[in-house]
Design a protein around this motif. Structure first.
Motif, PDB file in Angstrom:
ATOM      1  N   PHE A   1      33.853 -27.566  20.554  1.00 19.05           N
ATOM      2  CA  PHE A   1      33.952 -26.885  21.699  1.00 19.05           C
ATOM      3  C   PHE A   1      33.770 -28.143  22.821  1.00 19.05           C
ATOM      4  O   PHE A   1      34.445 -28.257  23.477  1.00 19.05           O
ATOM      5  N   ILE A   2      33.132 -29.552  22.552  1.00 19.32           N
ATOM      6  CA  ILE A   2      32.704 -30.503  23.477  1.00 19.32           C
ATOM      7  C   ILE A   2      34.267 -30.651  23.072  1.00 19.32           C
ATOM      8  O   ILE A   2      34.559 -31.552  24.017  1.00 19.32           O
ATOM      9  N   LEU A   3      34.624 -31.386  21.994  1.00 17.05           N
ATOM     10  CA  LEU A   3      36.187 -31.797  22.027  1.00 17.05           C
ATOM     11  C   LEU A   3      36.748 -31.341  22.347  1.00 17.05           C
ATOM     12  O   LEU A   3      38.264 -31.876  23.677  1.00 17.05           O
ATOM     13  N   GLY A   4      37.211 -29.820  22.820  1.00 16.70           N
ATOM     14  CA  GLY A   4      38.026 -29.531  23.840  1.00 16.70           C
ATOM     15  C   GLY A   4      37.776 -29.640  25.084  1.00 16.70           C
ATOM     16  O   GLY A   4      38.777 -30.104  26.064  1.00 16.70           O
ATOM     17  N   LEU A   5      36.912 -29.532  25.162  1.00 17.99           N
ATOM     18  CA  LEU A   5      36.572 -29.554  26.866  1.00 17.99           C
ATOM     19  C   LEU A   5      36.482 -31.088  26.972  1.00 17.99           C
ATOM     20  O   LEU A   5      37.451 -31.582  28.493  1.00 17.99           O
ATOM     21  N   LEU A   6      36.100 -32.223  26.943  1.00 18.17           N
ATOM     22  CA  LEU A   6      36.868 -33.297  26.503  1.00 18.17           C
ATOM     23  C   LEU A   6      38.416 -33.938  26.865  1.00 18.17           C
ATOM     24  O   LEU A   6      38.734 -34.332  27.686  1.00 18.17           O
ATOM     25  N   SER A   7      39.181 -32.730  26.599  1.00 23.22           N
ATOM     26  CA  SER A   7      40.258 -33.157  26.190  1.00 23.22           C
ATOM     27  C   SER A   7      40.949 -32.598  27.468  1.00 23.22           C
ATOM     28  O   SER A   7      41.873 -33.192  27.841  1.00 23.22           O
ATOM     29  N   TRP A   8      40.064 -31.405  27.567  1.00 21.14           N
ATOM     30  CA  TRP A   8      40.870 -31.149  29.440  1.00 21.14           C
ATOM     31  C   TRP A   8      40.611 -31.757  30.632  1.00 21.14           C
ATOM     32  O   TRP A   8      41.446 -31.922  31.339  1.00 21.14           O
ATOM     33  N   ASN A   9      39.089 -32.863  29.774  1.00 17.94           N
ATOM     34  CA  ASN A   9      38.673 -33.564  31.245  1.00 17.94           C
ATOM     35  C   ASN A   9      39.756 -34.538  31.138  1.00 17.94           C
ATOM     36  O   ASN A   9      40.341 -35.008  32.307  1.00 17.94           O
ATOM     37  N   ALA A  10      40.692 -35.565  30.270  1.00 20.04           N
ATOM     38  CA  ALA A  10      41.105 -36.241  29.733  1.00 20.04           C
ATOM     39  C   ALA A  10      42.619 -35.601  30.595  1.00 20.04           C
ATOM     40  O   ALA A  10      43.166 -36.531  31.505  1.00 20.04           O
ATOM     41  N   ALA A  11      43.285 -34.624  30.200  1.00 17.70           N
ATOM     42  CA  ALA A  11      44.028 -34.054  30.928  1.00 17.70           C
ATOM     43  C   ALA A  11      44.057 -33.769  32.553  1.00 17.70           C
ATOM     44  O   ALA A  11      44.793 -34.152  33.162  1.00 17.70           O
ATOM     45  N   LEU A  12      42.893 -33.262  33.345  1.00 18.35           N
ATOM     46  CA  LEU A  12      42.708 -32.956  34.013  1.00 18.35           C
ATOM     47  C   LEU A  12      42.976 -34.712  34.581  1.00 18.35           C
ATOM     48  O   LEU A  12      43.550 -35.252  36.137  1.00 18.35           O
ATOM     49  N   LEU A  13      42.317 -35.639  34.671  1.00 16.09           N
ATOM     50  CA  LEU A  13      41.952 -36.827  35.079  1.00 16.09           C
ATOM     51  C   LEU A  13      43.554 -37.495  35.095  1.00 16.09           C
ATOM     52  O   LEU A  13      43.844 -38.335  35.998  1.00 16.09           O
ATOM     53  N   LEU A  14      44.279 -37.242  33.817  1.00 15.27           N
ATOM     54  CA  LEU A  14      45.615 -37.845  33.584  1.00 15.27           C
ATOM     55  C   LEU A  14      46.815 -37.322  35.041  1.00 15.27           C
ATOM     56  O   LEU A  14      47.619 -37.733  35.555  1.00 15.27           O
ATOM     57  N   PHE A  15      46.333 -35.583  35.545  1.00 12.57           N
ATOM     58  CA  PHE A  15      47.508 -35.223  36.386  1.00 12.57           C
ATOM     59  C   PHE A  15      46.167 -34.881  37.503  1.00 12.57           C
ATOM     60  O   PHE A  15      47.491 -35.229  38.858  1.00 12.57           O
ATOM     61  N   THR A  16      45.669 -35.697  38.232  1.00 10.74           N
ATOM     62  CA  THR A  16      45.337 -36.629  39.536  1.00 10.74           C
ATOM     63  C   THR A  16      46.080 -37.577  39.368  1.00 10.74           C
ATOM     64  O   THR A  16      46.164 -38.360  40.895  1.00 10.74           O
ATOM     65  N   ARG A  17      45.998 -38.556  38.585  1.00 11.12           N
ATOM     66  CA  ARG A  17      46.858 -39.409  38.190  1.00 11.12           C
ATOM     67  C   ARG A  17      47.997 -39.687  39.139  1.00 11.12           C
ATOM     68  O   ARG A  17      48.526 -40.108  39.778  1.00 11.12           O
ATOM     69  N   LEU A  18      48.837 -38.310  38.394  1.00 15.49           N
ATOM     70  CA  LEU A  18      49.682 -38.126  38.547  1.00 15.49           C
ATOM     71  C   LEU A  18      50.083 -37.583  40.037  1.00 15.49           C
ATOM     72  O   LEU A  18      51.133 -37.528  40.556  1.00 15.49           O
ATOM     73  N   LEU A  19      49.489 -37.732  40.473  1.00 15.37           N
ATOM     74  CA  LEU A  19      49.217 -36.703  41.989  1.00 15.37           C
ATOM     75  C   LEU A  19      49.972 -37.640  42.873  1.00 15.37           C
ATOM     76  O   LEU A  19      50.246 -37.777  43.994  1.00 15.37           O
ATOM     77  N   PHE A  20      49.042 -38.723  42.553  1.00 15.45           N
ATOM     78  CA  PHE A  20      49.447 -40.368  43.177  1.00 15.45           C
ATOM     79  C   PHE A  20      51.059 -40.725  43.376  1.00 15.45           C
ATOM     80  O   PHE A  20      51.601 -41.187  44.574  1.00 15.45           O
ATOM     81  N   SER A  21      51.742 -40.305  42.911  1.00 12.25           N
ATOM     82  CA  SER A  21      52.823 -40.657  42.304  1.00 12.25           C
ATOM     83  C   SER A  21      54.088 -39.579  42.812  1.00 12.25           C
ATOM     84  O   SER A  21      55.444 -39.561  42.513  1.00 12.25           O
ATOM     85  N   ALA A  22      53.813 -38.406  42.251  1.00 11.11           N
ATOM     86  CA  ALA A  22      54.448 -36.632  42.671  1.00 11.11           C
ATOM     87  C   ALA A  22      54.017 -36.196  43.760  1.00 11.11           C
ATOM     88  O   ALA A  22      52.786 -36.116  44.084  1.00 11.11           O
ATOM     89  N   SER A  23      55.039 -35.455  44.001  1.00  6.03           N
ATOM     90  CA  SER A  23      54.789 -34.488  45.340  1.00  6.03           C
ATOM     91  C   SER A  23      53.672 -33.223  44.429  1.00  6.03           C
ATOM     92  O   SER A  23      54.055 -33.389  43.053  1.00  6.03           O
ATOM     93  N   LEU A  24      53.381 -31.998  44.473  1.00  5.56           N
ATOM     94  CA  LEU A  24      52.094 -32.201  44.225  1.00  5.56           C
ATOM     95  C   LEU A  24      53.173 -30.027  43.456  1.00  5.56           C
ATOM     96  O   LEU A  24      52.285 -29.723  42.350  1.00  5.56           O
ATOM     97  N   ALA A  25      54.254 -29.957  43.870  1.00  3.15           N
ATOM     98  CA  ALA A  25      54.502 -28.827  42.781  1.00  3.15           C
ATOM     99  C   ALA A  25      55.053 -29.723  42.257  1.00  3.15           C
ATOM    100  O   ALA A  25      55.247 -28.709  40.770  1.00  3.15           O
TER     101      ALA A  25
END
Length: 112
Positions: A40-64
């Protein structure tokens, strides 16, 4: 293809795969309660890592663009995990949907 576009694709793919890994871990935990809190904790950590990368993506690309690239990468990765690990069947329409999504990405990116 310039380096910014390549970086956007790589971040989106990596974030999508990490999100799918989190989905898979949480599905495993939910279906097999004997797996313990670690999964369960590994799943949540993986989701959080994905979210952090997604927010990094927003610096370079439009939201859509960021959302579409992330969701396509996530959907393809979770389909692979679902089919290969959990042995959940995918219908022909689902496979066609993935092909259309990939074709849509190609159209979006080639129309710049």
């Amino acid at each position: 293809m310039d380096t910014t576009t390549i970086r956007i694709y790589l971040i989106a793919i990596f974030a999508g795969v990490l999100g799918a890994l989190g989905d898979g871990l949480l599905n495993y935990w939910a279906k097999r309660q004997t797996s313990g809190i670690t999964v369960f904790i590994l799943g949540l950590l993986s989701w959080n890592a994905a979210l952090l990368l997604f927010t990094r993506l927003l610096f370079s690309a439009s939201l859509a663009r960021a959302v579409i690239l992330f969701l396509v990468a996530n959907s393809i990765a979770i389909a692979f995990i679902s089919f290969s690990y959990f042995r959940e069947p995918l219908s022909m329409m689902q496979w066609i949907g993935f092909a259309i999504a990939i074709f849509g990405i190609i159209l979006m990116e080639s129309s710049k």
